[in-house]
Design an enzyme around this catalytic site. Structure first.
Site, PDB file in Angstrom:
ATOM      1  N   ASP A  99       0.953  -1.075   0.069  1.00  0.00           N
ATOM      2  CA  ASP A  99       0.025   0.141  -0.041  1.00  0.00           C
ATOM      3  C   ASP A  99       0.804   1.235  -0.034  1.00  0.00           C
ATOM      4  O   ASP A  99       1.548   1.668   1.089  1.00  0.00           O
ATOM      5  CB  ASP A  99      -0.854   0.154   1.232  1.00  0.00           C
ATOM      6  CG  ASP A  99      -1.919  -1.207   1.226  1.00  0.00           C
ATOM      7  OD1 ASP A  99      -1.811  -2.136   0.367  1.00  0.00           O
ATOM      8  OD2 ASP A  99      -2.925  -0.982   1.826  1.00  0.00           O
ATOM      9  N   LYS A 135      -6.913   3.756  -2.686  1.00  0.00           N
ATOM     10  CA  LYS A 135      -7.388   3.560  -1.265  1.00  0.00           C
ATOM     11  C   LYS A 135      -7.763   5.074  -0.752  1.00  0.00           C
ATOM     12  O   LYS A 135      -6.791   5.965  -1.133  1.00  0.00           O
ATOM     13  CB  LYS A 135      -6.222   2.737  -0.354  1.00  0.00           C
ATOM     14  CG  LYS A 135      -6.505   2.724   0.836  1.00  0.00           C
ATOM     15  CD  LYS A 135      -5.350   1.965   1.572  1.00  0.00           C
ATOM     16  CE  LYS A 135      -5.217   1.836   2.827  1.00  0.00           C
ATOM     17  NZ  LYS A 135      -4.005   1.153   3.495  1.00  0.00           N
ATOM     18  N   LYS A 190     -10.330   0.765  -2.054  1.00  0.00           N
ATOM     19  CA  LYS A 190     -10.249   0.303  -0.722  1.00  0.00           C
ATOM     20  C   LYS A 190     -10.516   1.409   0.144  1.00  0.00           C
ATOM     21  O   LYS A 190      -9.964   2.500   0.043  1.00  0.00           O
ATOM     22  CB  LYS A 190      -8.672  -0.186  -0.282  1.00  0.00           C
ATOM     23  CG  LYS A 190      -8.606  -0.478   1.282  1.00  0.00           C
ATOM     24  CD  LYS A 190      -7.200  -1.035   1.313  1.00  0.00           C
ATOM     25  CE  LYS A 190      -6.698  -1.253   2.721  1.00  0.00           C
ATOM     26  NZ  LYS A 190      -5.325  -1.819   2.901  1.00  0.00           N
TER      27      LYS A 190
END
Length: 300
Positions: free
Chosen positions: A139, A203, A239
């Site tokens: 990430d 995300k 996300k």
């Protein structure tokens, strides 16, 4: 294709001419999408099980220890099914995958975290180290301050360097830090850039700033995902991370995804939650007793 609540005919001549006939994101219609999703959202046991299956169970705290991460990995394997992944700091990657064994739960980690720096070489090296340690997923914090300030090129360089270091086997999620943007159209544009440069997921948040995931940001990002598929033929996932704490929260984000992307789209390959405490709420909705392992703390 029917008219979409989040689009309006393109009139912005600064955009790529090849997309002139494609609808563009219209922030003014976001509230309509959220209202429609709220009508669809059902916070029941089926939704809770679905949310567990797409959860990246997270512990990103300065006082994490191997014992804390081992407990996190135990919590990830629930009576209602396993979570999609656990997300930990880089020093605990090996602890995580060893503890998870053959469970099928992925090990995720974070890079360029949480500041979203602009040194592409450093971030690429950091990513390569995480991949070498055995991370399944990385990430990346997008250089959101640079992007907001108008420097899209350096943001793209950092994403490119991370994509290269991830290779073809490691999933890359790009954290936009959407709560730091003052314009949903910029969130949309940042998501499109990240996807164009190889993001497998976009995300919302690190969980380290005051504003984490919001339904409004979710609409902007999911619309970018839909448009990237339709315009560029690129698949990407979404996300929601930062402040997802209840089954009601989870149900709303899943309903937004289903509304924009189609019923059933939200599954581990395309949709994730980044959270810790929400697992307790989801298990309670299912009627299951949470694990005796202590829950991780943090605004995830």
């Amino acid at each position: 294709m029917p008219d979409c609540l989040v689009c309006t005919p393109k009139t912005d001549k600064s955009r790529d001419a090849r997309c002139k006939d494609i609808p563009m994101f219209d922030p003014k219609t976001v509230s309509d999408v959220i209202a429609a999703a709220r009508k669809k959202a059902v916070a029941d046991a089926d939704t809770a099980r679905r949310a567990i299956s797409v959860l990246d169970l997270t512990s990103l705290n300065d006082d994490d220890t191997p014992e804390v991460i081992e407990a996190l990995c135990k919590r990830a394997q629930t009576p209602e099914g396993n979570t999609a992944a656990v997300c930990v700091y880089a020093p605990f990657i090996e602890t995580s995958w060893r503890a998870l064994g053959q469970s099928g739960v992925k090990t995720a980690t974070v890079v360029n975290f949480p500041e979203g720096g602009t040194n592409a070489q450093r971030v690429g090296d950091e990513t390569a180290d995480c991949v070498a340690k055995g991370a399944d997923e990385v990430d990346l914090v997008f250089p959101y301050k640079a992007f907001i300030g108008g420097d899209a090129a350096i943001a793209a360089d950092v994403v490119d360097a991370t994509r290269m270091a991830c290779g073809t086997m490691t999933t890359m999620k790009v954290i936009l830090e959407s709560g730091e943007f003052d314009d949903l159209a910029k969130v949309y544009d940042a998501a499109r850039l990240a996807i164009r440069h190889g993001a497998n997921f976009v995300k919302t948040s690190t969980g380290k700033v005051p504003v984490g995931a919001t339904p409004e940001a979710a609409v902007a990002m999911l619309t970018a995902i839909r448009d990237a598929k339709e315009e560029d033929g690129i698949d990407a996932g979404f996300k929601a991370s930062g402040g997802v704490k209840t089954t009601d929260d989870a149900a709303l984000y899943i309903a937004i995804a289903d509304h924009i992307m189609g019923d059933g789209w939200a599954k581990p390959e395309t949709f994730r939650f980044g959270a810790s405490g929400v697992l307790t709420a989801l298990l309670e909705t299912c009627g299951s007793k949470p694990s005796d392992a202590p829950a991780a703390t943090g605004n995830y």
